[in-house]
Design a protein around this motif. Structure first.
Motif, mmCIF file in Angstrom:
data_model
loop_
_atom_site.group_PDB
_atom_site.id
_atom_site.type_symbol
_atom_site.label_atom_id
_atom_site.label_comp_id
_atom_site.label_asym_id
_atom_site.label_seq_id
_atom_site.Cartn_x
_atom_site.Cartn_y
_atom_site.Cartn_z
ATOM 1 N N GLY A 12 0.999 -0.977 -0.143
ATOM 2 C CA GLY A 12 -0.319 0.360 0.080
ATOM 3 C C GLY A 12 0.977 0.949 -0.277
ATOM 4 N N ALA A 13 1.993 1.078 1.301
ATOM 5 C CA ALA A 13 2.741 2.726 0.945
ATOM 6 C C ALA A 13 4.060 2.789 -0.644
ATOM 7 C CB ALA A 13 3.980 2.170 1.941
ATOM 8 N N ILE A 14 4.025 1.546 -1.092
ATOM 9 C CA ILE A 14 4.769 0.939 -2.651
ATOM 10 C C ILE A 14 3.836 2.429 -3.281
ATOM 11 C CG2 ILE A 14 5.613 0.309 -4.203
ATOM 12 C CD1 ILE A 14 6.782 -1.542 -2.047
ATOM 13 N N PHE A 15 1.980 1.810 -3.461
ATOM 14 C CA PHE A 15 1.249 1.702 -4.680
ATOM 15 C C PHE A 15 1.219 3.185 -4.095
ATOM 16 C CE2 PHE A 15 -3.015 3.101 -5.048
ATOM 17 C CZ PHE A 15 -3.248 2.913 -6.276
ATOM 18 N N LEU A 16 0.954 3.891 -2.968
ATOM 19 C CA LEU A 16 0.578 5.355 -2.977
ATOM 20 C C LEU A 16 1.929 6.194 -2.608
ATOM 21 C CD1 LEU A 16 -1.046 7.431 -1.763
ATOM 22 C CD2 LEU A 16 0.342 7.031 0.737
ATOM 23 N N PHE A 17 3.255 6.280 -2.700
ATOM 24 C CA PHE A 17 3.951 6.669 -3.195
ATOM 25 C C PHE A 17 4.427 6.528 -4.674
ATOM 26 C CE2 PHE A 17 8.717 6.808 -4.661
ATOM 27 C CZ PHE A 17 9.275 6.911 -4.399
ATOM 28 N N TYR A 18 3.780 5.510 -6.212
ATOM 29 C CA TYR A 18 4.257 5.695 -7.002
ATOM 30 C C TYR A 18 3.221 6.207 -7.787
ATOM 31 C CZ TYR A 18 8.331 2.656 -7.776
ATOM 32 O OH TYR A 18 9.034 2.268 -8.007
ATOM 33 N N PHE A 19 1.560 6.552 -6.394
ATOM 34 C CA PHE A 19 0.324 7.392 -7.648
ATOM 35 C C PHE A 19 0.245 8.871 -7.335
ATOM 36 C CE2 PHE A 19 -3.482 9.379 -5.652
ATOM 37 C CZ PHE A 19 -4.396 9.451 -6.762
ATOM 38 N N ILE A 20 1.922 9.339 -5.903
ATOM 39 C CA ILE A 20 1.956 10.644 -5.510
ATOM 40 C C ILE A 20 2.503 11.145 -7.307
ATOM 41 C CG2 ILE A 20 3.028 12.343 -4.501
ATOM 42 C CD1 ILE A 20 1.912 10.744 -2.084
ATOM 43 N N ILE A 21 3.583 10.416 -6.645
ATOM 44 C CA ILE A 21 4.972 10.710 -8.395
ATOM 45 C C ILE A 21 3.936 10.888 -9.841
ATOM 46 C CG2 ILE A 21 6.282 10.000 -9.971
ATOM 47 C CD1 ILE A 21 8.058 8.450 -6.891
ATOM 48 N N TYR A 22 3.206 10.066 -9.751
ATOM 49 C CA TYR A 22 2.183 9.668 -10.956
ATOM 50 C C TYR A 22 0.714 11.309 -10.786
ATOM 51 C CZ TYR A 22 -1.572 9.338 -14.059
ATOM 52 O OH TYR A 22 -2.778 9.734 -15.073
ATOM 53 N N LEU A 23 0.365 11.706 -9.704
ATOM 54 C CA LEU A 23 -0.116 12.961 -9.736
ATOM 55 C C LEU A 23 0.699 14.056 -10.275
ATOM 56 C CD1 LEU A 23 -3.521 13.823 -8.897
ATOM 57 C CD2 LEU A 23 -2.359 13.315 -6.780
ATOM 58 N N ILE A 24 1.910 14.633 -9.758
ATOM 59 C CA ILE A 24 2.142 15.673 -9.907
ATOM 60 C C ILE A 24 3.023 15.377 -11.050
ATOM 61 C CG2 ILE A 24 3.883 16.953 -8.542
ATOM 62 C CD1 ILE A 24 2.931 17.018 -5.877
ATOM 63 N N GLY A 25 3.300 14.587 -10.572
ATOM 64 C CA GLY A 25 4.776 13.997 -11.903
ATOM 65 C C GLY A 25 5.814 13.668 -11.987
ATOM 66 N N PHE A 26 6.956 12.737 -12.849
ATOM 67 C CA PHE A 26 8.045 13.054 -12.103
ATOM 68 C C PHE A 26 9.189 13.715 -12.185
ATOM 69 C CE2 PHE A 26 12.498 10.636 -12.569
ATOM 70 C CZ PHE A 26 12.397 9.874 -11.450
ATOM 71 N N LYS A 27 8.628 14.874 -13.522
ATOM 72 C CA LYS A 27 9.431 15.571 -13.917
ATOM 73 C C LYS A 27 9.393 17.343 -12.295
ATOM 74 C CE LYS A 27 9.197 15.099 -18.887
ATOM 75 N NZ LYS A 27 9.257 17.186 -19.928
ATOM 76 N N TYR A 28 8.662 16.558 -11.398
ATOM 77 C CA TYR A 28 8.450 17.759 -10.947
ATOM 78 C C TYR A 28 9.621 17.746 -9.259
ATOM 79 C CZ TYR A 28 7.172 20.847 -6.588
ATOM 80 O OH TYR A 28 6.620 21.145 -5.935
ATOM 81 N N PHE A 29 9.395 15.945 -9.063
ATOM 82 C CA PHE A 29 10.087 16.155 -8.464
ATOM 83 C C PHE A 29 12.423 16.278 -8.988
ATOM 84 C CE2 PHE A 29 6.606 13.285 -7.376
ATOM 85 C CZ PHE A 29 6.881 14.112 -6.025
ATOM 86 N N LYS A 30 12.050 15.666 -10.316
ATOM 87 C CA LYS A 30 13.696 16.302 -10.687
ATOM 88 C C LYS A 30 13.915 18.032 -10.526
ATOM 89 C CE LYS A 30 15.240 13.657 -13.924
ATOM 90 N NZ LYS A 30 14.906 13.614 -15.899
ATOM 91 N N SER A 31 12.730 18.088 -10.823
ATOM 92 C CA SER A 31 13.446 19.889 -10.529
ATOM 93 C C SER A 31 13.769 20.432 -9.153
ATOM 94 C CB SER A 31 12.194 20.441 -11.268
ATOM 95 O OG SER A 31 11.004 20.786 -10.663
ATOM 96 N N VAL A 32 12.730 19.584 -8.661
ATOM 97 C CA VAL A 32 12.737 20.228 -6.702
ATOM 98 C C VAL A 32 14.338 19.209 -6.447
ATOM 99 C CG1 VAL A 32 11.906 19.324 -4.579
ATOM 100 C CG2 VAL A 32 10.877 19.614 -6.311
ATOM 101 N N LYS A 33 13.866 18.585 -7.343
ATOM 102 C CA LYS A 33 15.531 18.123 -6.753
ATOM 103 C C LYS A 33 17.116 18.762 -7.035
ATOM 104 C CE LYS A 33 18.212 14.035 -5.508
ATOM 105 N NZ LYS A 33 18.732 11.756 -6.236
ATOM 106 N N LYS A 34 16.484 19.363 -8.691
ATOM 107 C CA LYS A 34 17.916 20.344 -9.631
ATOM 108 C C LYS A 34 17.907 21.126 -8.077
ATOM 109 C CE LYS A 34 18.649 22.407 -13.210
ATOM 110 N NZ LYS A 34 18.399 22.459 -15.172
ATOM 111 N N ARG A 35 16.603 21.915 -7.577
ATOM 112 C CA ARG A 35 16.517 23.286 -6.978
ATOM 113 C C ARG A 35 17.250 22.931 -5.665
ATOM 114 N NH1 ARG A 35 11.395 25.967 -9.650
ATOM 115 N NH2 ARG A 35 10.469 24.242 -9.403
ATOM 116 N N ASP A 36 17.116 22.125 -4.970
ATOM 117 C CA ASP A 36 17.574 22.450 -3.133
ATOM 118 C C ASP A 36 18.740 20.912 -3.248
ATOM 119 O OD1 ASP A 36 17.769 22.591 -0.534
ATOM 120 O OD2 ASP A 36 15.382 21.782 -0.538
#
Length: 185
Positions: A12-36
């Protein structure tokens, strides 16, 4: 506890993790990691960054706002504000890859429009100066950095590639490529 309950919780936790990534988009998390530079991995970003959490609430609430379930949208954002101390009106229009760093005290008004790849630090206000039912909040272009405690008030337009210093106050339009320090009126 039986082993299959533990397995269910893990999956369930793994599914939630991937659902959140799908909801916002993986490019978003890459951009956060790049800027912080403090961002070590994606799980840390999802679990501990209030700016990321409030955007998840916002995306859900904005959907309900657009289909005219406005009270439900406002309740969702109220819960998000309670958890993160960031207030975004569900009627605001936010582009891709907005990153709210540290976050506490950020206020984004109802008629605000925010472009892509915007970075907002804590204590920023995108507020109105009128009480009429018209566009009364700012429009922020793409690739804008808004420093800590900055205030952008009224129906003004901030161009693309603008840097706004900490505690700056903007009361009139800012052209593309400017750096704003102090009071811009």
């Amino acid at each position: 506890m039986k082993w299959y309950f533990i397995l269910l919780i893990v999956f369930g936790a793994i599914f939630l993790f991937y659902f959140i990534i799908y909801l916002i988009g993986f490019k978003y998390f890459k951009s956060v990691k790049k800027r912080d530079p403090a961002a070590r991995h994606y799980l840390q970003i999802i679990l501990t960054y209030p700016g990321v959490k409030i955007l998840i609430y916002y995306r859900i609430a904005h959907f309900f706002w657009k289909i005219h379930f406005k009270l439900l949208a406002e309740i969702i954002m109220y819960i998000g504000r309670f958890i993160t101390h960031i207030e975004i009106h569900p009627g605001a229009k936010i582009g891709k890859r907005l990153f709210i760093d540290h976050g506490a005290g950020v206020v984004i008004g109802e008629t605000s429009i925010i472009g892509d790849d915007v970075l907002i630090y804590h204590g920023v206000t995108l507020g109105g100066r009128k009480f009429d039912h018209v566009k009364r909040h700012p429009t922020v272009g793409n690739n804008v950095m808004i420093g800590t405690g900055a205030r952008i008030l009224g129906n003004v337009t901030v161009g693309s590639n603008v840097n706004i210093a900490a505690n700056a106050t903007i009361l009139k339009d800012v052209p593309d490529g400017e750096t704003v320090i102090g009071i811009w009126k």
